[in-house]
Design an enzyme around this catalytic site. Structure first.
Site, PDB file in Angstrom:
ATOM      1  N   LYS A  40      24.120  40.066  54.066  1.00 42.95           N
ATOM      2  CA  LYS A  40      25.584  39.900  54.171  1.00 42.95           C
ATOM      3  C   LYS A  40      26.311  41.197  53.833  1.00 42.95           C
ATOM      4  CE  LYS A  40      26.267  38.108  49.520  1.00 42.95           C
ATOM      5  NZ  LYS A  40      26.065  36.961  48.658  1.00 42.95           N
ATOM      6  N   ARG A 135      29.731  28.471  39.796  1.00 45.98           N
ATOM      7  CA  ARG A 135      30.093  28.502  41.213  1.00 45.98           C
ATOM      8  C   ARG A 135      29.429  27.274  41.818  1.00 45.98           C
ATOM      9  NH1 ARG A 135      28.864  33.690  44.907  1.00 45.98           N
ATOM     10  NH2 ARG A 135      26.960  32.521  45.328  1.00 45.98           N
TER      11      ARG A 135
HETATM   12  C1  LIG Z   1      24.939  37.257  47.939  1.00 43.88           C
HETATM   13  C2  LIG Z   1      23.985  36.265  47.455  1.00 43.88           C
HETATM   14  C3  LIG Z   1      22.704  36.679  47.066  1.00 43.88           C
HETATM   15  C4  LIG Z   1      22.280  38.123  47.058  1.00 43.88           C
HETATM   16  O1  LIG Z   1      22.918  38.826  46.030  1.00 43.88           O
HETATM   17  P1  LIG Z   1      22.594  40.369  45.754  1.00 43.88           P
HETATM   18  O2  LIG Z   1      23.405  40.687  44.567  1.00 43.88           O
HETATM   19  O3  LIG Z   1      23.014  41.108  46.968  1.00 43.88           O
HETATM   20  O4  LIG Z   1      21.151  40.531  45.539  1.00 43.88           O
HETATM   21  C5  LIG Z   1      21.820  35.702  46.648  1.00 43.88           C
HETATM   22  N1  LIG Z   1      22.171  34.406  46.621  1.00 43.88           N
HETATM   23  C6  LIG Z   1      23.388  33.971  46.981  1.00 43.88           C
HETATM   24  C7  LIG Z   1      23.713  32.518  46.920  1.00 43.88           C
HETATM   25  C8  LIG Z   1      24.340  34.888  47.419  1.00 43.88           C
HETATM   26  O5  LIG Z   1      25.547  34.454  47.796  1.00 43.88           O
END
Ligand SMILES: *Cc1c(COP(=O)(O)O)cnc(C)c1O
Length: 371
Positions: A40, A135
């Site tokens: 993302k 969350r």
């Molecule tokens: C964005 C996200 C991740 C990845 O997080 P990083 O900090 O980029 O490693 C993992 N799990 C969820 C649910 C996320 O939204």
């Protein structure tokens, strides 16, 4: 003079990214942990997604279905995990595009079952447990176990692949061994209730990675979803102060932006101070007359300007607006001139904006290089 190119420009080192993927996934594999590559942060830009796959991530994840759709159209056929618990209005695409999703609501699970039946497909789910970050996630063991039993017994098109959690996002909760032992315990409660073993116990994101390299991750945790530490390797080094991450390339991404004005001006605004372009009331420090440079780059391109980290010593980011960034260059060892191109390291949020920004050109380098 600089070469004639389009700025602002985001330069991406594909070999550096591949190497980071390999470093992180190897270390996790050695601890019995599978890594899903989170794309993302790079808006699913195809050469970068390909680097994730080549580096050794066999599963990809993102929060946005539009990014999965782009990958599918480009021929990426790796399994996708949807990270944001889905909206009811997007379930048809969740089933069509993703093999697996994170889930935290029984109404949604029931609707997902109906959609799977309609499409004649199966779909795997990870039920999220909220361990205090506040969350997404079921709250408390009872609610989680009930939902798990419901999926297992009553939703034949859904496969309960496991449970997961998310920490260090809203509530800033640090993933500790104790927190992840809570998750392992919840997984075992679910297993007792459904009478079989879960395949995946997903212990979080980048912020859970230190537990792996420190040998502190509870044994039951066998899955992580990692983006930032692979892409930037910034947070753990600079926010957490980890000094053992030299094997990560911290300059996979370079932002280049061009200077459009350089002038000595007062550092304190002149006149009656009211509100800025975004309705904020910032504080200004009076440091006398200082040399300042203006970049053709703004919040529209990078979001928060304070998340840009100038590579040239003596350059600091003062602020800016939607289309401009204002730098203090007084202490810079070489004179900055109009037309100069300055380089920046990025935070995750800046990368997120830059890879989606319309006016930022993106360059890919296939081999590792230094600028
Ligand atoms: C964005 C996200 C991740 C990845 O997080 P990083 O900090 O980029 O490693 C993992 N799990 C969820 C649910 C996320 O939204």
């Amino acid at each position: 003079m600089q070469r004639q190119r389009n700025y602002p420009r985001l330069v991406c080192d594909l070999a550096g990214l591949r190497a980071n993927v390999a470093q992180v996934t190897e270390r996790c594999r050695a601890a019995g942990i599978q890594v899903t590559g989170v794309i993302k942060g790079i808006n699913a830009l195809l050469p970068l997604v390909t680097a994730f796959l080549e580096g050794g991530c066999s599963q990809l994840a993102t929060s946005r279905l539009s990014q999965v759709e782009d990958c599918r159209s480009a021929g990426v056929d790796a399994p996708f995990l949807l990270l944001r618990v889905p909206q009811l209005c997007e379930l048809a695409d969740v089933v069509r595009l993703c093999q697996m999703s994170l889930e935290s609501d029984v109404t949604t699970l029931d609707a997902l079952e109906a959609e799977c039946a309609r499409q004649g497909r199966e779909h795997s789910v990870l039920l999220m447990a909220d361990l205090g970050d506040l969350r997404e996630g079921f709250w408390g063991a009872e609610e989680l176990v009930q939902a798990a039993v419901h999926v297992e017994k009553a939703l034949p098109h859904l496969h309960l692949a496991g449970v997961g959690t998310n920490l260090g996002c809203y509530g800033s909760i640090r993933p500790t061994r104790a927190k992840l032992e809570e998750l392992a315990e919840l997984a075992e409660q679910v297993e007792r209730a459904i009478g079989r073993r879960l395949e995946l116990v997903s212990g979080g994101a980048t912020t859970s990675y230190p537990l792996v390299v420190d040998g502190q991750m509870p044994e039951r945790i066998n899955h992580l979803r990692i983006g930032e530490n692979i892409l930037l390797g910034y947070d753990l080094r600079h926010e957490w102060g980890r000094t053992d991450l030299d094997y990560l390339n911290g300059q996979v991404f370079t932002l280049q932006a061009q200077v459009v004005e350089v002038r000595s001006k007062p550092s304190y605004p002149q006149g009656e101070i009211f509100i800025d372009a975004f309705g904020n009331r910032p504080e200004y420090e009076d440091r006398g007359i200082r040399r300042r440079a203006l970049l053709a780059l703004g919040k529209l391109d990078v979001g928060e300007l304070s998340h840009l980290h100038p590579r040239l010593p003596g350059v600091t980011v003062l602020g800016g607006s939607s289309d401009h960034t204002i730098l203090d260059v007084e202490d810079c060892p070489r004179p900055i001139q109009v037309g100069d191109v300055l380089e920046f390291d990025l935070s995750y949020s800046a990368l997120l904006y830059l890879t989606a920004a319309r006016d930022v050109s993106i360059d890919y380098h296939a081999d590792s290089f230094s600028i």
